[in-house]
Design an enzyme around this catalytic site. Structure first.
Site, short mmCIF file in Angstrom:
data_model
loop_
_atom_site.label_atom_id
_atom_site.label_comp_id
_atom_site.label_asym_id
_atom_site.label_seq_id
_atom_site.Cartn_x
_atom_site.Cartn_y
_atom_site.Cartn_z
N ASP A 47 -12.64 1.40 8.82
CA ASP A 47 -13.54 1.39 7.67
C ASP A 47 -13.93 -0.07 7.42
O ASP A 47 -13.51 -0.98 8.16
CB ASP A 47 -12.92 2.08 6.46
CG ASP A 47 -11.69 1.40 5.86
OD1 ASP A 47 -11.42 0.23 6.21
OD2 ASP A 47 -11.00 2.03 5.05
N CYS A 48 -14.73 -0.33 6.41
CA CYS A 48 -15.29 -1.69 6.27
C CYS A 48 -14.20 -2.73 6.04
O CYS A 48 -14.17 -3.77 6.72
CB CYS A 48 -16.35 -1.73 5.17
SG CYS A 48 -15.75 -1.47 3.48
N SER A 49 -13.29 -2.47 5.11
CA SER A 49 -12.26 -3.46 4.81
C SER A 49 -11.13 -3.43 5.84
O SER A 49 -10.44 -4.44 6.03
CB SER A 49 -11.69 -3.24 3.40
OG SER A 49 -11.21 -1.92 3.26
N TYR A 78 0.83 -1.21 0.00
CA TYR A 78 0.00 0.00 0.00
C TYR A 78 0.87 1.25 0.00
O TYR A 78 1.76 1.40 0.83
CB TYR A 78 -0.92 0.01 1.23
CG TYR A 78 -2.30 0.52 0.90
CD1 TYR A 78 -3.31 -0.35 0.52
CD2 TYR A 78 -2.59 1.88 0.93
CE1 TYR A 78 -4.58 0.12 0.20
CE2 TYR A 78 -3.84 2.35 0.61
CZ TYR A 78 -4.84 1.46 0.24
OH TYR A 78 -6.07 1.93 -0.09
N ASP A 101 -7.97 -3.63 0.75
CA ASP A 101 -9.26 -3.10 0.34
C ASP A 101 -10.22 -4.21 -0.07
O ASP A 101 -9.81 -5.35 -0.36
CB ASP A 101 -9.08 -2.11 -0.81
CG ASP A 101 -8.32 -0.86 -0.39
OD1 ASP A 101 -8.40 -0.50 0.80
OD2 ASP A 101 -7.65 -0.24 -1.24
N HIS A 140 -20.31 -5.58 10.78
CA HIS A 140 -19.58 -4.74 9.83
C HIS A 140 -19.42 -3.32 10.35
O HIS A 140 -20.08 -2.90 11.30
CB HIS A 140 -20.30 -4.74 8.48
CG HIS A 140 -21.63 -4.01 8.49
ND1 HIS A 140 -22.20 -3.47 7.35
CD2 HIS A 140 -22.51 -3.72 9.49
CE1 HIS A 140 -23.36 -2.89 7.65
NE2 HIS A 140 -23.57 -3.02 8.93
N HIS A 179 -18.49 -2.63 -0.48
CA HIS A 179 -18.59 -2.88 0.95
C HIS A 179 -18.26 -4.33 1.26
O HIS A 179 -18.43 -5.22 0.41
CB HIS A 179 -20.01 -2.55 1.43
CG HIS A 179 -20.19 -2.65 2.91
ND1 HIS A 179 -19.38 -1.98 3.80
CD2 HIS A 179 -21.08 -3.35 3.68
CE1 HIS A 179 -19.76 -2.24 5.04
NE2 HIS A 179 -20.79 -3.08 4.99
#
Length: 304
Positions: A204-206, A91, A223, A275, A263
């Protein structure tokens, strides 16, 4: 490239050296003050982290990364333990240089991973050092009945054994089932959603699914799109095949060429999803039956 390590509890990875705003000062300091930073981010400002493409990801205390170059107090970095299609090496992004130092030589043969939401690290004389979040990993030195002795970027220190565990690898927890790790993740209920979040100050979601997988001994894509390409594919239309801890993916424009994953969450059993959904919301258990998300399920992947 040189290998560096993070010397603050959580280091934001910014999109560019000029991404940070005036109200981000508490996230740019050393030490950082994440709670104060979040207090200065009401809904509009938190949404801008995503909509204005300001923030990419985060790093935890002691994590290693590669520094490509330094420009005006900022370091261009690559994080190999966060796989990404943005860069084959890991990343990419920018971190304030004073939140990093050249990595110490690793000589440990085992490590200590934080299993609590957050824990205090103590200096050898039991004065306070730094508060670190879930999944922080430092080198193991020794232990007694109450504390692990560890090596940190700030030197030898102690961590309560009740808040941590020994792990064999420097980047992940010991191998465990995703079901076990998902069930234990109820400790994060009501934790606020933070775009780019990779810490127990806000996911965040991931970032949430990545960290549950990390605690279970897996390094997966950072991600959602990359996460949907790993593991084992499970029939998304047959819920009898789903297991607690499977990753459920959701997309817009299902069945079209424009379909894109937006998502990801963890299946909790009984048609429930665990989640971190979106800005303005928190980690929650969500009923899939009859919901909007139920209609957007596009993939299920298993990482056990």
């Amino acid at each position: 490239m040189k290998t560096y390590e993070v010397v603050v509890a959580v280091a934001n990875i910014w999109t560019a050296a000029n991404s940070a705003r005036k109200n981000d000062e508490f996230a740019l300091s050393n030490p950082v003050q994440l709670n104060k930073w979040l207090e200065q981010q009401p809904y509009k400002e938190r949404l801008a982290l995503c909509d204005s493409n300001l923030l990419q990801s985060q790093l935890l205390y002691g994590e290693c990364l590669q520094v490509i170059e330094e420009v005006d107090g900022w370091s261009s970095v690559i994080v190999s333990q966060q796989p990404s299609r943005k860069n084959a090496a890991g990343y990419p992004g920018w971190v304030p240089s004073h939140q990093l130092q050249i990595a110490q030589e690793k000589t440990a043969t085992k490590f200590v991973i934080v299993t609590a939401n957050k824990t205090q690290i103590y200096k050898k004389d039991f004065t306070l050092s730094i508060v670190v979040p879930f999944n922080t990993i430092v080198d193991y030195l020794d232990e007694d009945a109450i504390y692990y002795d560890v090596q940190t970027p700030h030197g030898a220190a102690k961590i309560l054994k009740s808040d941590a565990a020994i792990t064999a690898l420097p980047h992940v927890g010991n191998r465990d089932s995703m079901a076990n790790r998902t069930m234990s993740s109820l400790q994060f209920l009501d934790l606020p959603y933070v775009w780019g979040g990779m810490s127990s100050y806000g996911y965040d979601c991931s970032g949430f699914t990545y960290n549950i997988a990390k605690a279970a001994g897996h390094i997966i894509g950072r991600d959602a799109t990359e996460q949907s390409e790993g593991g084992t594919a499970i029939n998304k239309d047959d819920r009898t095949q789903w297991r607690v801890g499977d990753l459920l993916f959701f997309a817009d424009d299902l069945g079209t060429k424009k379909e894109s994953i937006r998502h990801v969450g963890l299946y909790f059993g009984n048609d429930l999803l665990l989640h971190s959904h979106q800005t303005g919301k928190s980690v929650e258990l969500y009923e899939l039956n009859g919901s909007t998300l139920e209609k957007e399920i596009c993939a299920v992947r298993r990482y056990d």
